[in-house]
Design a protein around this motif. Structure first.
Motif, PDB file in Angstrom:
ATOM      1  N   HIS A   1       0.825  -1.213   0.000  1.00 13.16           N
ATOM      2  CA  HIS A   1       0.000   0.000   0.000  1.00 13.16           C
ATOM      3  C   HIS A   1       0.859   1.262   0.000  1.00 13.16           C
ATOM      4  CE1 HIS A   1      -3.523  -2.318   0.247  1.00 13.16           C
ATOM      5  NE2 HIS A   1      -3.537  -2.556   1.545  1.00 13.16           N
ATOM      6  N   GLN A   2       2.181   1.104  -0.052  1.00  5.92           N
ATOM      7  CA  GLN A   2       3.082   2.252  -0.099  1.00  5.92           C
ATOM      8  C   GLN A   2       3.602   2.412  -1.521  1.00  5.92           C
ATOM      9  OE1 GLN A   2       6.162   1.623   2.765  1.00  5.92           O
ATOM     10  NE2 GLN A   2       4.809   2.000   4.519  1.00  5.92           N
ATOM     11  N   GLU A   3       3.463   3.633  -2.063  1.00  2.71           N
ATOM     12  CA  GLU A   3       3.850   3.863  -3.454  1.00  2.71           C
ATOM     13  C   GLU A   3       5.346   3.672  -3.677  1.00  2.71           C
ATOM     14  OE1 GLU A   3       1.777   7.009  -5.758  1.00  2.71           O
ATOM     15  OE2 GLU A   3       1.078   7.670  -3.791  1.00  2.71           O
ATOM     16  N   ASN A   4       6.164   3.989  -2.692  1.00  4.00           N
ATOM     17  CA  ASN A   4       7.613   3.880  -2.871  1.00  4.00           C
ATOM     18  C   ASN A   4       8.179   2.612  -2.242  1.00  4.00           C
ATOM     19  OD1 ASN A   4       7.098   4.627  -0.237  1.00  4.00           O
ATOM     20  ND2 ASN A   4       8.911   5.924  -0.058  1.00  4.00           N
ATOM     21  N   ALA A   5       7.362   1.566  -2.122  1.00  5.14           N
ATOM     22  CA  ALA A   5       7.821   0.333  -1.478  1.00  5.14           C
ATOM     23  C   ALA A   5       8.971  -0.302  -2.251  1.00  5.14           C
ATOM     24  CB  ALA A   5       6.662  -0.653  -1.349  1.00  5.14           C
ATOM     25  N   THR A   6       8.905  -0.291  -3.575  1.00  8.84           N
ATOM     26  CA  THR A   6       9.973  -0.918  -4.367  1.00  8.84           C
ATOM     27  C   THR A   6      11.310  -0.238  -4.104  1.00  8.84           C
ATOM     28  OG1 THR A   6       8.392  -1.526  -6.101  1.00  8.84           O
ATOM     29  CG2 THR A   6      10.726  -1.462  -6.702  1.00  8.84           C
ATOM     30  N   ALA A   7      11.305   1.081  -4.081  1.00 10.17           N
ATOM     31  CA  ALA A   7      12.553   1.811  -3.834  1.00 10.17           C
ATOM     32  C   ALA A   7      13.090   1.544  -2.432  1.00 10.17           C
ATOM     33  CB  ALA A   7      12.329   3.309  -4.030  1.00 10.17           C
ATOM     34  N   GLU A   8      12.222   1.526  -1.443  1.00 12.11           N
ATOM     35  CA  GLU A   8      12.679   1.298  -0.075  1.00 12.11           C
ATOM     36  C   GLU A   8      13.229  -0.111   0.106  1.00 12.11           C
ATOM     37  OE1 GLU A   8      12.932   3.525   2.294  1.00 12.11           O
ATOM     38  OE2 GLU A   8      12.204   5.048   0.904  1.00 12.11           O
ATOM     39  N   ILE A   9      12.557  -1.105  -0.476  1.00  5.96           N
ATOM     40  CA  ILE A   9      13.038  -2.485  -0.356  1.00  5.96           C
ATOM     41  C   ILE A   9      14.340  -2.664  -1.119  1.00  5.96           C
ATOM     42  CG2 ILE A   9      12.499  -4.878  -0.949  1.00  5.96           C
ATOM     43  CD1 ILE A   9       9.569  -4.240  -0.352  1.00  5.96           C
ATOM     44  N   SER A  10      14.446  -2.000  -2.261  1.00  7.06           N
ATOM     45  CA  SER A  10      15.702  -2.082  -3.020  1.00  7.06           C
ATOM     46  C   SER A  10      16.865  -1.530  -2.205  1.00  7.06           C
ATOM     47  CB  SER A  10      15.551  -1.309  -4.329  1.00  7.06           C
ATOM     48  OG  SER A  10      16.761  -1.299  -5.049  1.00  7.06           O
ATOM     49  N   LYS A  11      16.653  -0.416  -1.529  1.00  9.39           N
ATOM     50  CA  LYS A  11      17.711   0.151  -0.684  1.00  9.39           C
ATOM     51  C   LYS A  11      18.064  -0.809   0.452  1.00  9.39           C
ATOM     52  CE  LYS A  11      16.356   4.951  -1.579  1.00  9.39           C
ATOM     53  NZ  LYS A  11      15.791   6.193  -1.000  1.00  9.39           N
ATOM     54  N   LEU A  12      17.039  -1.424   1.038  1.00  8.13           N
ATOM     55  CA  LEU A  12      17.281  -2.363   2.137  1.00  8.13           C
ATOM     56  C   LEU A  12      18.131  -3.551   1.679  1.00  8.13           C
ATOM     57  CD1 LEU A  12      16.721  -3.592   4.965  1.00  8.13           C
ATOM     58  CD2 LEU A  12      14.592  -4.512   4.008  1.00  8.13           C
ATOM     59  N   LEU A  13      17.752  -4.179   0.558  1.00  6.84           N
ATOM     60  CA  LEU A  13      18.488  -5.341   0.084  1.00  6.84           C
ATOM     61  C   LEU A  13      19.907  -4.974  -0.347  1.00  6.84           C
ATOM     62  CD1 LEU A  13      15.701  -7.204  -1.927  1.00  6.84           C
ATOM     63  CD2 LEU A  13      16.641  -7.801   0.314  1.00  6.84           C
ATOM     64  N   SER A  14      20.067  -3.804  -0.957  1.00  7.61           N
ATOM     65  CA  SER A  14      21.408  -3.376  -1.354  1.00  7.61           C
ATOM     66  C   SER A  14      22.305  -3.180  -0.145  1.00  7.61           C
ATOM     67  CB  SER A  14      21.327  -2.085  -2.171  1.00  7.61           C
ATOM     68  OG  SER A  14      20.645  -2.298  -3.381  1.00  7.61           O
ATOM     69  N   ALA A  15      21.722  -2.615   0.922  1.00  3.49           N
ATOM     70  CA  ALA A  15      22.508  -2.385   2.130  1.00  3.49           C
ATOM     71  C   ALA A  15      22.842  -3.697   2.838  1.00  3.49           C
ATOM     72  CB  ALA A  15      21.750  -1.452   3.067  1.00  3.49           C
ATOM     73  N   LYS A  16      21.912  -4.660   2.849  1.00  3.47           N
ATOM     74  CA  LYS A  16      22.132  -5.914   3.572  1.00  3.47           C
ATOM     75  C   LYS A  16      22.991  -6.891   2.783  1.00  3.47           C
ATOM     76  CE  LYS A  16      19.316  -4.941   7.086  1.00  3.47           C
ATOM     77  NZ  LYS A  16      19.777  -4.836   8.491  1.00  3.47           N
ATOM     78  N   LEU A  17      22.726  -6.983   1.467  1.00 11.65           N
ATOM     79  CA  LEU A  17      23.389  -8.012   0.663  1.00 11.65           C
ATOM     80  C   LEU A  17      24.674  -7.525   0.007  1.00 11.65           C
ATOM     81  CD1 LEU A  17      20.261  -9.540  -1.119  1.00 11.65           C
ATOM     82  CD2 LEU A  17      21.283 -10.206   1.060  1.00 11.65           C
ATOM     83  N   GLY A  18      24.755  -6.219  -0.258  1.00 11.87           N
ATOM     84  CA  GLY A  18      25.894  -5.701  -1.004  1.00 11.87           C
ATOM     85  C   GLY A  18      25.467  -5.308  -2.404  1.00 11.87           C
ATOM     86  N   GLU A  19      26.165  -4.352  -2.976  1.00 11.52           N
ATOM     87  CA  GLU A  19      25.775  -3.819  -4.272  1.00 11.52           C
ATOM     88  C   GLU A  19      25.874  -4.852  -5.387  1.00 11.52           C
ATOM     89  OE1 GLU A  19      24.496  -0.979  -4.785  1.00 11.52           O
ATOM     90  OE2 GLU A  19      24.775  -0.067  -2.813  1.00 11.52           O
ATOM     91  N   ALA A  20      26.809  -5.777  -5.269  1.00 13.24           N
ATOM     92  CA  ALA A  20      27.037  -6.720  -6.366  1.00 13.24           C
ATOM     93  C   ALA A  20      26.113  -7.926  -6.333  1.00 13.24           C
ATOM     94  CB  ALA A  20      28.493  -7.193  -6.342  1.00 13.24           C
ATOM     95  N   GLU A  21      25.331  -8.104  -5.274  1.00 15.97           N
ATOM     96  CA  GLU A  21      24.451  -9.270  -5.168  1.00 15.97           C
ATOM     97  C   GLU A  21      23.226  -9.096  -6.079  1.00 15.97           C
ATOM     98  OE1 GLU A  21      24.845 -12.070  -3.628  1.00 15.97           O
ATOM     99  OE2 GLU A  21      26.800 -11.523  -2.827  1.00 15.97           O
ATOM    100  N   SER A  22      22.727 -10.232  -6.552  1.00 23.56           N
ATOM    101  CA  SER A  22      21.591 -10.233  -7.474  1.00 23.56           C
ATOM    102  C   SER A  22      20.293 -10.426  -6.701  1.00 23.56           C
ATOM    103  CB  SER A  22      21.763 -11.359  -8.506  1.00 23.56           C
ATOM    104  OG  SER A  22      20.619 -11.482  -9.304  1.00 23.56           O
ATOM    105  N   TYR A  23      19.349  -9.551  -6.987  1.00 22.60           N
ATOM    106  CA  TYR A  23      18.007  -9.724  -6.413  1.00 22.60           C
ATOM    107  C   TYR A  23      16.999  -9.149  -7.401  1.00 22.60           C
ATOM    108  CZ  TYR A  23      18.598  -4.822  -5.000  1.00 22.60           C
ATOM    109  OH  TYR A  23      18.835  -3.482  -4.993  1.00 22.60           O
ATOM    110  N   GLY A  24      15.788  -9.683  -7.356  1.00 26.93           N
ATOM    111  CA  GLY A  24      14.723  -9.246  -8.253  1.00 26.93           C
ATOM    112  C   GLY A  24      13.490  -8.848  -7.473  1.00 26.93           C
ATOM    113  N   LEU A  25      12.858  -7.762  -7.876  1.00 27.58           N
ATOM    114  CA  LEU A  25      11.666  -7.247  -7.202  1.00 27.58           C
ATOM    115  C   LEU A  25      10.530  -7.120  -8.205  1.00 27.58           C
ATOM    116  CD1 LEU A  25      13.253  -4.370  -5.055  1.00 27.58           C
ATOM    117  CD2 LEU A  25      12.824  -6.745  -4.372  1.00 27.58           C
ATOM    118  N   ASP A  26       9.378  -7.639  -7.841  1.00 28.41           N
ATOM    119  CA  ASP A  26       8.167  -7.488  -8.640  1.00 28.41           C
ATOM    120  C   ASP A  26       7.043  -7.108  -7.683  1.00 28.41           C
ATOM    121  OD1 ASP A  26       6.174  -7.508 -10.478  1.00 28.41           O
ATOM    122  OD2 ASP A  26       6.164  -9.675 -10.822  1.00 28.41           O
TER     123      ASP A  26
END
Length: 654
Positions: A443-468
């Motif tokens: 229900h949050q319009e910027n959820a994709t951006a926030e989750i992307s920042k979270l995964l980048s911070a936790k996993l590292g910039e070079a790790e692969s992840y996909g969001l839909d």
């Protein structure tokens, strides 16, 4: 003989005396007439035709009412040029001077980090020193610039309430401009976020006294984005943004145009905010997205000035070297590029067979199921506890297994995925050794951006992840108050079925109108915090002052009836308008029936005129006030003749 001579002499003397008197009288009368004619002619020629002239012997008496003292003095002067000034008797009057209209009282208050400045014109009796003292308590001593002027007039109705509200509101507004006129307050302010803006608007509307015209212009500046990030991913389904930041509309348009050329599969936008690390941000984003499109698949992540481009295993090393080399040379200064070409990994299977995998599903009801493989009992206990803390102890079902041979970073990938899943309303998480996939709805319009920042911070910039992740507006609450305009319409509909009637010649609501009052109370409970003015109106029968008092009493009586029904009336006001606003002909009974009514008006903000002076004091704000329109619609319904004389006529409830 002697006696006869005496009589003749005496008679002759008396006759001569009489003739002399007659001649003298004719001479005086002629002189008076000639004087009056000469003076009248002089006055007419000089434009003083309002003056009256009477000649009494040698005296010239001036009468009449002069328009002003100057005209009276001029009239005496011009007459003095015709006759001797000593002969003029001034009995003229001067038209009384009308009372001077009171000035327009207005105040402008500015507040910022430097302090408070107040400028304007206020009535003498409203306590200038007290106002300055109140402002000093808000910002401290010696930080108030007092530029007020006073006028010896009584405070007009609504002035004191408006000033008190303005000063109280200033305590909540560290950066604001407040303009005050009689019965009106306009507030222009700046908040730190959209959420704070909504809360402030609600608080200011709630605390405004009934009847006060309030205009709010609360601005929320662009958010500060930390870190300033962008992530673009291309796979077999096309391109998509997981995160996108831009410093301006032009920067956003450039980035989206580059994404369109790079197979953007769905409409997207960028969050506009402050914190851009370089004025060449959009240029770096364009080059990075274009390079990713040349590779055909993969992802690019820009965090502040660091760029990480990850290709797919299938990418040709020769193409990868060429594209990365060109990108490194084209990037603006400040930006640093880290490129990753994954190496093919040998297929491995765990001792229980099949590829290593951890899954979690979140249902719309909030139920979570955990399945798949974990490294040890400690991680299984930690995963279950973390999930229960995020989703609730009763909502988690665990069915995981402990196996050997999982990657060393498996715990970080699992916990980061669960934390990301907790930001969705429903969804699924799949964790594999080389990828983290998250799908779902928020229900949050910027959820994709926030989750992307979270995964980048936790996993590292070079790790692969996909969001839909899709966005759906949150459902409307069942108890959401109706809109003010809808509330006004509902009140009108009720009174079309049954008008509010009063006992004849009084302000007591008739017993037959209790059902109407009950229905109105039910509607008002559904209206929420709406600002209403309950207006009383009468016909033209009876004295005007009596009708005014009766209309005020009836409006107040309706307000009291609502309070008795436990309706929150803190934002309501009762006001009588007497016979001043008829809606029908008072010459007929039908027209008088329509004019006797109670109306409910929404109190809408209206534009407050700009103050006539500017401020060069300690505080300044370059802001302006918006305006809103006056109330235009009304609902009606009041009966009973508007006279204090008792009557036996029964007014039907329509």
């Amino acid at each position: 003989m002697r006696l006869s001579s005496l009589l003749i002499v005496s008679f002759t003397f008396l006759a001569a005396a009489g003739l002399s008197l007659v001649a003298a009288r004719f001479a005086v009368t002629g002189m008076e007439n000639s004087t009056e004619i000469a003076v009248r002619q002089t006055l007419d020629e000089t434009g003083h035709d309002w003056a009256e002239v009477t000649a009494d012997g040698l005296r010239v008496v001036l009468n009449g009412t002069a328009p002003d003292e100057a005209n009276r003095f001029t009239a005496i002067s011009v007459v003095g040029g015709t006759v001797d000034a000593s002969r003029i008797i001034d009995e003229m009057e001067v038209t009384p001077t009308a009372d001077l209209a009171p000035p327009r009282f207005s105040v402008e208050i500015l507040r910022n980090e430097s302090g408070i400045s107040i400028i304007g014109l206020i009535p003498t009796g409203t306590g200038r020193a007290a106002i300055v003292e109140q402002l000093a308590r808000v910002v401290g001593e010696d930080r108030v610039a007092d530029l007020l002027e006073t006028a010896r007039y009584d405070a007009p109705e609504g002035w004191v309430a408006a000033m008190d509200y303005a000063i109280k509101s200033l305590k909540r507004l560290p950066r604001a401009k407040i303009s005050v006129v009689v019965g009106q307050v306009s507030i222009t302010a700046i908040t730190n976020s959209a959420k704070e803006k909504l809360a402030l608007e609600k608080e200011l509307n709630r605390s405004a006294p009934p009847g006060l015209r309030l205009a709010l212009d609360i601005a929320a500046p662009r958010p500060v984005i930390t870190p300033f990030a962008l992530r673009y991913h291309i796979d077999q389904n096309g391109g998509r943004f997981d995160d996108c930041s831009a410093e301006s509309d032009a920067s956003r348009d450039r980035i989206l145009a580059a994404a369109q050329k790079a197979e953007l599969a769905a409409p997207a936008t960028c969050v506009i905010g402050m914190g851009v690390p370089s004025p060449n941000w959009s240029r770096a984003a364009e080059l990075s997205i274009a390079s990713l499109a040349q590779l055909g698949a993969g992802s690019v992540r820009i965090t502040n000035a660091d760029i990480t481009l990850v290709a797919t295993v299938e990418t040709s090393p020769e193409l990868f070297d060429q594209v990365i080399g060109e990108l490194e040379n084209a990037l603006p200064q400040v930006f640093a590029l880290h490129a990753v070409l994954p190496e093919p990994e040998a297929e491995t299977e765990t001792e229980i067979g099949g590829p290593p995998e951890f899954t979690a599903t979140l249902s719309p009801e909030g139920q979570v199921q955990l399945r798949g493989r974990l490294t040890d009992e400690t991680l299984r206990h930690l995963t279950n506890s973390f999930a229960k803390a995020r989703f609730g102890s009763d909502n988690v079902y665990g069915a995981t297994r402990v196996v050997d041979g999982l990657p060393a970073n498996w715990p970080v990938r699992v916990l980061a995925g669960l934390e990301s899943l907790s930001q969705l309303r429903r969804g699924s998480l799949i964790v594999t050794p080389d990828h983290v996939a998250l799908r779902g709805m928020s229900h949050q319009e910027n959820a994709t951006a926030e989750i992307s920042k979270l995964l980048s911070a936790k996993l590292g910039e070079a790790e692969s992840y996909g969001l839909d992740i899709s966005y759906e507006p949150p459902p409307e609450p069942e108890d959401k108050p109706m809109e003010p305009e809808q509330c006004e319409t509902q009140l009108a509909s009720i009174q079309q079925l049954g008008k509010i009637a009063f006992e004849p010649g009084s302000a007591t609501v008739a017993a037959g109108s209790r059902g109407t009052m009950d229905a109105i109370a039910v509607i008002l409970e559904q209206c929420g915090e709406v600002r209403l003015e309950i207006q009383g109106h009468t016909d033209s029968q009876g004295r005007e002052g009596m009708n005014q008092n009766l209309s005020q009493a009836r409006a107040q009586s309706v307000l009291n009836e609502l309070r008795a029904r436990r309706v929150v009336t803190s934002s309501f006001a009762a006001k009588g308008y007497g016979e001043s606003t008829p809606i029908a002909d008072n010459g007929t009974e039908e027209g008088r029936e329509q004019n006797r009514r109670i109306t409910f008006h929404l109190i809408r903000p209206e534009q407050s005129p700009e103050p006539e002076s500017t401020l060069d004091g300690a505080a300044r704000e370059d802001t302006a006030s918006d305006s809103a329109s006056d109330p235009t619609s009304e609902t009606s319904g009041e009966t009973a003749p508007d006279t204090e004389a008792p009557t036996d006529q029964e007014i039907p409830v329509q």
